[in-house]
Design a protein around this motif. Structure first.
Motif, PDB file in Angstrom:
ATOM      1  N   UNK A 102      15.327   5.337  76.334  1.00  0.00           N
ATOM      2  CA  UNK A 102      14.780   6.357  77.226  1.00  0.00           C
ATOM      3  C   UNK A 102      15.524   7.687  77.042  1.00  0.00           C
ATOM      4  N   UNK A 103      16.821   7.605  76.774  1.00  0.00           N
ATOM      5  CA  UNK A 103      17.626   8.814  76.604  1.00  0.00           C
ATOM      6  C   UNK A 103      17.142   9.637  75.416  1.00  0.00           C
ATOM      7  N   UNK A 104      16.696   8.954  74.366  1.00  0.00           N
ATOM      8  CA  UNK A 104      16.207   9.648  73.179  1.00  0.00           C
ATOM      9  C   UNK A 104      14.928  10.418  73.483  1.00  0.00           C
ATOM     10  N   UNK A 105      14.086   9.813  74.315  1.00  0.00           N
ATOM     11  CA  UNK A 105      12.830  10.453  74.682  1.00  0.00           C
ATOM     12  C   UNK A 105      13.081  11.623  75.632  1.00  0.00           C
ATOM     13  N   UNK A 106      14.039  11.449  76.543  1.00  0.00           N
ATOM     14  CA  UNK A 106      14.261  12.429  77.603  1.00  0.00           C
ATOM     15  C   UNK A 106      15.044  13.657  77.161  1.00  0.00           C
ATOM     16  N   UNK A 107      15.894  13.524  76.161  1.00  0.00           N
ATOM     17  CA  UNK A 107      16.766  14.639  75.771  1.00  0.00           C
ATOM     18  C   UNK A 107      15.952  15.846  75.303  1.00  0.00           C
ATOM     19  N   UNK A 108      16.103  17.002  75.953  1.00  0.00           N
ATOM     20  CA  UNK A 108      15.314  18.179  75.557  1.00  0.00           C
ATOM     21  C   UNK A 108      15.732  18.760  74.207  1.00  0.00           C
ATOM     22  N   UNK A 109      16.893  18.334  73.704  1.00  0.00           N
ATOM     23  CA  UNK A 109      17.391  18.858  72.440  1.00  0.00           C
ATOM     24  C   UNK A 109      17.286  17.835  71.299  1.00  0.00           C
ATOM     25  N   UNK A 110      16.756  16.662  71.594  1.00  0.00           N
ATOM     26  CA  UNK A 110      16.539  15.663  70.552  1.00  0.00           C
ATOM     27  C   UNK A 110      17.806  15.179  69.889  1.00  0.00           C
ATOM     28  N   UNK A 111      18.846  14.905  70.669  1.00  0.00           N
ATOM     29  CA  UNK A 111      20.158  14.589  70.097  1.00  0.00           C
ATOM     30  C   UNK A 111      20.421  13.103  69.857  1.00  0.00           C
ATOM     31  N   UNK A 112      20.265  12.210  70.827  1.00  0.00           N
ATOM     32  CA  UNK A 112      20.683  10.817  70.606  1.00  0.00           C
ATOM     33  C   UNK A 112      19.991  10.180  69.413  1.00  0.00           C
ATOM     34  N   UNK A 113      20.749   9.350  68.711  1.00  0.00           N
ATOM     35  CA  UNK A 113      20.230   8.615  67.562  1.00  0.00           C
ATOM     36  C   UNK A 113      20.436   7.116  67.771  1.00  0.00           C
ATOM     37  N   UNK A 114      19.708   6.318  67.017  1.00  0.00           N
ATOM     38  CA  UNK A 114      19.696   4.872  67.212  1.00  0.00           C
ATOM     39  C   UNK A 114      20.127   4.169  65.930  1.00  0.00           C
ATOM     40  N   UNK A 115      20.881   3.077  66.075  1.00  0.00           N
ATOM     41  CA  UNK A 115      21.364   2.322  64.919  1.00  0.00           C
ATOM     42  C   UNK A 115      20.276   1.351  64.433  1.00  0.00           C
ATOM     43  N   UNK A 116      19.251   1.905  63.826  1.00  0.00           N
ATOM     44  CA  UNK A 116      18.101   1.097  63.419  1.00  0.00           C
ATOM     45  C   UNK A 116      18.467   0.013  62.411  1.00  0.00           C
ATOM     46  N   UNK A 117      19.521   0.223  61.635  1.00  0.00           N
ATOM     47  CA  UNK A 117      19.862  -0.717  60.568  1.00  0.00           C
ATOM     48  C   UNK A 117      20.564  -1.977  61.085  1.00  0.00           C
ATOM     49  N   UNK A 118      21.052  -1.940  62.322  1.00  0.00           N
ATOM     50  CA  UNK A 118      21.835  -3.059  62.838  1.00  0.00           C
ATOM     51  C   UNK A 118      20.966  -4.060  63.594  1.00  0.00           C
ATOM     52  N   UNK A 119      21.436  -5.306  63.619  1.00  0.00           N
ATOM     53  CA  UNK A 119      20.729  -6.362  64.353  1.00  0.00           C
ATOM     54  C   UNK A 119      20.791  -6.084  65.852  1.00  0.00           C
ATOM     55  N   UNK A 120      21.941  -5.641  66.324  1.00  0.00           N
ATOM     56  CA  UNK A 120      22.117  -5.277  67.733  1.00  0.00           C
ATOM     57  C   UNK A 120      22.418  -3.779  67.816  1.00  0.00           C
ATOM     58  N   UNK A 121      21.395  -2.948  67.682  1.00  0.00           N
ATOM     59  CA  UNK A 121      21.615  -1.499  67.622  1.00  0.00           C
ATOM     60  C   UNK A 121      21.983  -0.888  68.965  1.00  0.00           C
ATOM     61  N   UNK A 122      22.708   0.222  68.898  1.00  0.00           N
ATOM     62  CA  UNK A 122      23.071   0.990  70.074  1.00  0.00           C
ATOM     63  C   UNK A 122      22.729   2.463  69.831  1.00  0.00           C
ATOM     64  N   UNK A 123      22.787   3.231  70.883  1.00  0.00           N
ATOM     65  CA  UNK A 123      22.567   4.674  70.784  1.00  0.00           C
ATOM     66  C   UNK A 123      23.877   5.346  70.374  1.00  0.00           C
ATOM     67  N   UNK A 124      23.772   6.390  69.560  1.00  0.00           N
ATOM     68  CA  UNK A 124      24.950   7.131  69.135  1.00  0.00           C
ATOM     69  C   UNK A 124      24.757   8.628  69.377  1.00  0.00           C
ATOM     70  N   UNK A 125      25.794   9.287  69.834  1.00  0.00           N
ATOM     71  CA  UNK A 125      25.779  10.737  70.017  1.00  0.00           C
ATOM     72  C   UNK A 125      27.210  11.219  70.177  1.00  0.00           C
ATOM     73  N   UNK A 126      27.395  12.516  70.025  1.00  0.00           N
ATOM     74  CA  UNK A 126      28.706  13.134  70.227  1.00  0.00           C
ATOM     75  C   UNK A 126      29.157  12.936  71.672  1.00  0.00           C
ATOM     76  N   UNK A 127      30.427  12.638  71.859  1.00  0.00           N
ATOM     77  CA  UNK A 127      30.999  12.517  73.203  1.00  0.00           C
ATOM     78  C   UNK A 127      32.003  13.630  73.491  1.00  0.00           C
ATOM     79  N   UNK A 128      31.961  14.686  72.679  1.00  0.00           N
ATOM     80  CA  UNK A 128      32.906  15.794  72.789  1.00  0.00           C
ATOM     81  C   UNK A 128      34.356  15.299  72.738  1.00  0.00           C
ATOM     82  N   UNK A 129      34.535  14.233  71.940  1.00  0.00           N
ATOM     83  CA  UNK A 129      35.866  13.632  71.759  1.00  0.00           C
ATOM     84  C   UNK A 129      36.552  13.375  73.100  1.00  0.00           C
ATOM     85  N   UNK A 130      35.826  12.736  74.014  1.00  0.00           N
ATOM     86  CA  UNK A 130      36.382  12.439  75.338  1.00  0.00           C
ATOM     87  C   UNK A 130      37.709  11.682  75.258  1.00  0.00           C
TER      88      UNK A 130
END
Length: 252
Positions: free
Chosen positions: A93-121
């Protein structure tokens, strides 16, 4: 105080040091992706010779956070929008909602997760600045308190009015972001969405949801009224039939 990053595209030389530093800090492969991917959370694009970094904008009131049903995304008081992978259920849902089109998805993995910059928290928690701003050799990207960076950006606009578009992108867009941009060319020419509202996007969701009880109440009254009128008509028709001696359906 909330931290932020100011990106001055007039100073960027397109060296890619920020990209390499981001990959090293996040343990990502040093490939040469030209678009954001699950393995490249920060890129440098060239638009007619103008270099611009693209990565998570870390909105002040993030839409991605508001739509996440499991709380995997969270805006921190320090500025970053962080992602808790263990909570993510992969709904995207985050990928659809982001107005800047930022989040990406680990399509290649069996158990994929969302990836994006965390501003080096994690680096910020140790008192360090993000790897990308630390690596920039010309300070095209600088890190600091958001209010101070806004003042710095405003000073640059005043001191060189002919050298900049007189706007700080991210100051007000979607309620403000923790990544701010300056440019000598229109921001839409750099691939930024130009028609995003100044209200935080979650506000639109909240406004719609706040009206739902009223809509339900009105709808219930309306349907109840229709039911009553229909029932009353049937009763009147039945009574009129009896008065005229019309046989009942049960009388055969």
């Amino acid at each position: 105080m909330s931290k932020a990053i100011l990106v001055d595209t007039t100073r960027c030389i397109g060296c890619g040091a920020c990209v390499s530093a981001c990959k090293e800090a996040n343990g990502l492969p040093q490939n040469e992706d030209t678009t954001l991917t699950a393995e490249t959370l920060n890129i440098v694009e060239s638009h007619s010779g103008v270099f611009v970094r693209k990565f998570c904008m870390h909105c002040q009131d993030p839409t991605c956070v508001s739509v996440c049903p499991v709380g995997a995304l969270r805006k921190t008081a320090a500025g970053p929008v962080i992602y808790e992978e263990s909570r993510c259920m992969g709904c995207r849902y985050c990928m659809i909602a982001c107005p800047f089109g930022i989040p990406r998805y680990e399509w290649k993995l069996v158990l994929p997760k969302v990836k994006k910059c965390t501003m080096c928290a994690p680096r910020q928690a140790k008192g360090l600045q993000p790897a990308c701003t630390e690596a920039c050799p010309v300070q095209a990207s600088i890190f600091g308190e958001r209010n101070e960076l806004l003042r710095e950006a405003e000073n640059r606009l005043r001191q060189n009015p002919a050298g900049y578009v007189q706007h700080i992108y991210g100051k007000d867009e979607v309620g403000g972001t923790s990544v701010l941009y300056l440019s000598a060319v229109p921001f839409e020419a750099l691939g930024f969405p130009a028609n995003v509202p100044h209200d935080p996007l979650p506000m639109y969701t909240y406004r719609v949801l706040s009206e739902i009880p009223n809509v339900v109440a009105v709808g219930t009254v309306l349907l109840g009224g229709i039911w009553w009128i229909t029932k009353r008509r049937a009763e009147v028709a039945y009574a009129e039939g009896e008065e005229k001696g019309t046989p009942k359906a049960s009388d055969g």
